[in-house]
Design a protein around this motif. Sequence first.
Motif, PDB file in Angstrom:
ATOM      1  N   ALA A 107     -71.995  66.190 176.361  1.00  0.00           N
ATOM      2  CA  ALA A 107     -70.755  65.484 176.696  1.00  0.00           C
ATOM      3  C   ALA A 107     -70.619  64.199 175.893  1.00  0.00           C
ATOM      4  N   LEU A 108     -71.712  63.472 175.726  1.00  0.00           N
ATOM      5  CA  LEU A 108     -71.687  62.235 174.951  1.00  0.00           C
ATOM      6  C   LEU A 108     -71.379  62.525 173.486  1.00  0.00           C
ATOM      7  N   GLY A 109     -72.045  63.545 172.934  1.00  0.00           N
ATOM      8  CA  GLY A 109     -71.803  63.880 171.538  1.00  0.00           C
ATOM      9  C   GLY A 109     -70.380  64.336 171.286  1.00  0.00           C
ATOM     10  N   ALA A 110     -69.904  65.269 172.098  1.00  0.00           N
ATOM     11  CA  ALA A 110     -68.550  65.788 171.915  1.00  0.00           C
ATOM     12  C   ALA A 110     -67.506  64.724 172.232  1.00  0.00           C
ATOM     13  N   GLY A 111     -67.759  63.938 173.273  1.00  0.00           N
ATOM     14  CA  GLY A 111     -66.796  62.915 173.676  1.00  0.00           C
ATOM     15  C   GLY A 111     -66.600  61.856 172.613  1.00  0.00           C
ATOM     16  N   THR A 112     -67.684  61.358 172.041  1.00  0.00           N
ATOM     17  CA  THR A 112     -67.540  60.342 170.989  1.00  0.00           C
ATOM     18  C   THR A 112     -66.937  60.952 169.731  1.00  0.00           C
ATOM     19  N   ALA A 113     -67.278  62.210 169.427  1.00  0.00           N
ATOM     20  CA  ALA A 113     -66.709  62.868 168.250  1.00  0.00           C
ATOM     21  C   ALA A 113     -65.196  63.034 168.377  1.00  0.00           C
ATOM     22  N   LEU A 114     -64.719  63.260 169.587  1.00  0.00           N
ATOM     23  CA  LEU A 114     -63.277  63.393 169.808  1.00  0.00           C
ATOM     24  C   LEU A 114     -62.542  62.079 169.535  1.00  0.00           C
ATOM     25  N   LEU A 115     -63.256  60.972 169.595  1.00  0.00           N
ATOM     26  CA  LEU A 115     -62.671  59.671 169.276  1.00  0.00           C
ATOM     27  C   LEU A 115     -62.622  59.421 167.774  1.00  0.00           C
ATOM     28  N   GLY A 116     -63.266  60.317 167.010  1.00  0.00           N
ATOM     29  CA  GLY A 116     -63.271  60.178 165.556  1.00  0.00           C
ATOM     30  C   GLY A 116     -64.684  60.112 165.003  1.00  0.00           C
ATOM     31  N   LYS A 117     -64.808  60.340 163.706  1.00  0.00           N
ATOM     32  CA  LYS A 117     -66.142  60.362 163.098  1.00  0.00           C
ATOM     33  C   LYS A 117     -66.834  59.006 163.177  1.00  0.00           C
ATOM     34  N   GLU A 118     -66.046  57.921 163.155  1.00  0.00           N
ATOM     35  CA  GLU A 118     -66.658  56.599 163.263  1.00  0.00           C
ATOM     36  C   GLU A 118     -67.305  56.406 164.631  1.00  0.00           C
ATOM     37  N   ALA A 119     -66.642  56.881 165.678  1.00  0.00           N
ATOM     38  CA  ALA A 119     -67.210  56.775 167.029  1.00  0.00           C
ATOM     39  C   ALA A 119     -68.452  57.650 167.161  1.00  0.00           C
ATOM     40  N   HIS A 182     -71.950  55.579 157.297  1.00  0.00           N
ATOM     41  CA  HIS A 182     -70.719  56.342 157.519  1.00  0.00           C
ATOM     42  C   HIS A 182     -69.781  55.620 158.487  1.00  0.00           C
ATOM     43  N   ASN A 183     -69.774  54.295 158.355  1.00  0.00           N
ATOM     44  CA  ASN A 183     -68.733  53.460 158.974  1.00  0.00           C
ATOM     45  C   ASN A 183     -68.775  53.423 160.499  1.00  0.00           C
ATOM     46  N   ALA A 184     -69.964  53.418 161.066  1.00  0.00           N
ATOM     47  CA  ALA A 184     -70.085  53.349 162.521  1.00  0.00           C
ATOM     48  C   ALA A 184     -69.404  52.112 163.095  1.00  0.00           C
ATOM     49  N   PRO A 188     -63.515  52.337 167.213  1.00  0.00           N
ATOM     50  CA  PRO A 188     -62.774  51.502 168.169  1.00  0.00           C
ATOM     51  C   PRO A 188     -63.716  50.883 169.199  1.00  0.00           C
ATOM     52  N   LEU A 189     -63.581  49.595 169.412  1.00  0.00           N
ATOM     53  CA  LEU A 189     -64.409  48.879 170.397  1.00  0.00           C
ATOM     54  C   LEU A 189     -65.894  49.147 170.162  1.00  0.00           C
ATOM     55  N   TYR A 190     -66.322  49.027 168.911  1.00  0.00           N
ATOM     56  CA  TYR A 190     -67.693  49.368 168.522  1.00  0.00           C
ATOM     57  C   TYR A 190     -68.747  48.678 169.386  1.00  0.00           C
ATOM     58  N   ASP A 191     -68.633  47.382 169.543  1.00  0.00           N
ATOM     59  CA  ASP A 191     -69.666  46.633 170.275  1.00  0.00           C
ATOM     60  C   ASP A 191     -69.765  47.097 171.723  1.00  0.00           C
ATOM     61  N   GLY A 192     -68.620  47.277 172.365  1.00  0.00           N
ATOM     62  CA  GLY A 192     -68.640  47.731 173.748  1.00  0.00           C
ATOM     63  C   GLY A 192     -69.158  49.148 173.879  1.00  0.00           C
ATOM     64  N   LEU A 193     -68.738  50.020 172.966  1.00  0.00           N
ATOM     65  CA  LEU A 193     -69.202  51.410 172.974  1.00  0.00           C
ATOM     66  C   LEU A 193     -70.709  51.471 172.791  1.00  0.00           C
ATOM     67  N   LYS A 194     -71.203  50.705 171.845  1.00  0.00           N
ATOM     68  CA  LYS A 194     -72.646  50.683 171.580  1.00  0.00           C
ATOM     69  C   LYS A 194     -73.413  50.183 172.793  1.00  0.00           C
TER      70      LYS A 194
END
Length: 211
Positions: A107-119, A182-184, A188-194
Amino acid sequence: CNNIYPRLLIPGASILRNSGLLHQVRSKSDYNKLIDRVLRVDHAGELGADRIYAGQLAVLGKTPVGPVIKKMWEQEKEHLETFEKLIPDHRARPTALLPLWTVAGYALGAGTALLGKEAAMACTVAVEEVIGDHYNNQLRQLVAYGNDDENIRNSDEHQKLLSTIKRFRDDELEHLDTGMEHNATEAPLYDGLKQVIQGGCKIAIWLSERI
């Protein structure tokens, strides 16, 4: 060991207590508990990582970043296979939470991928940073036991485990670098997501060591 403990009950046992014998017994017992915990949590972690990359590839497999994800996934598969062999070899107990990590990882892998390759790459950076630190902490503990006990230090099993964890740590840190390349940080909202992902990883580690 069955012959050691009765001797501790005979007159003069205090001599043994003051010697290195009792320390060696305790050290070996504690070391075995450490190995059980290490294998349990690392097996769980590599299962989670395997499922994360499976989820990412399911979403991004046909995009330009697909081969990059696939390469990282292949390494995670090797890691998982290795721990699946080490668990029974050392009679370690797998975590009871494997079904949960299977679903959560995908779920984590697919969910972040749906937000885009950067996510997706931000997810990789977040997870691999925690795992790299986790492996380093384990290496420090294992080396400390080896420094205290020559028999542990010189055993083939100890040396092989150290070598395996070092190699896997290096793979995880390579994945971290790949994510950054690869532009991690453009997610979007990189710091919060991380922060959220790393918090979840640390909770998963704590639970898998104990359950």
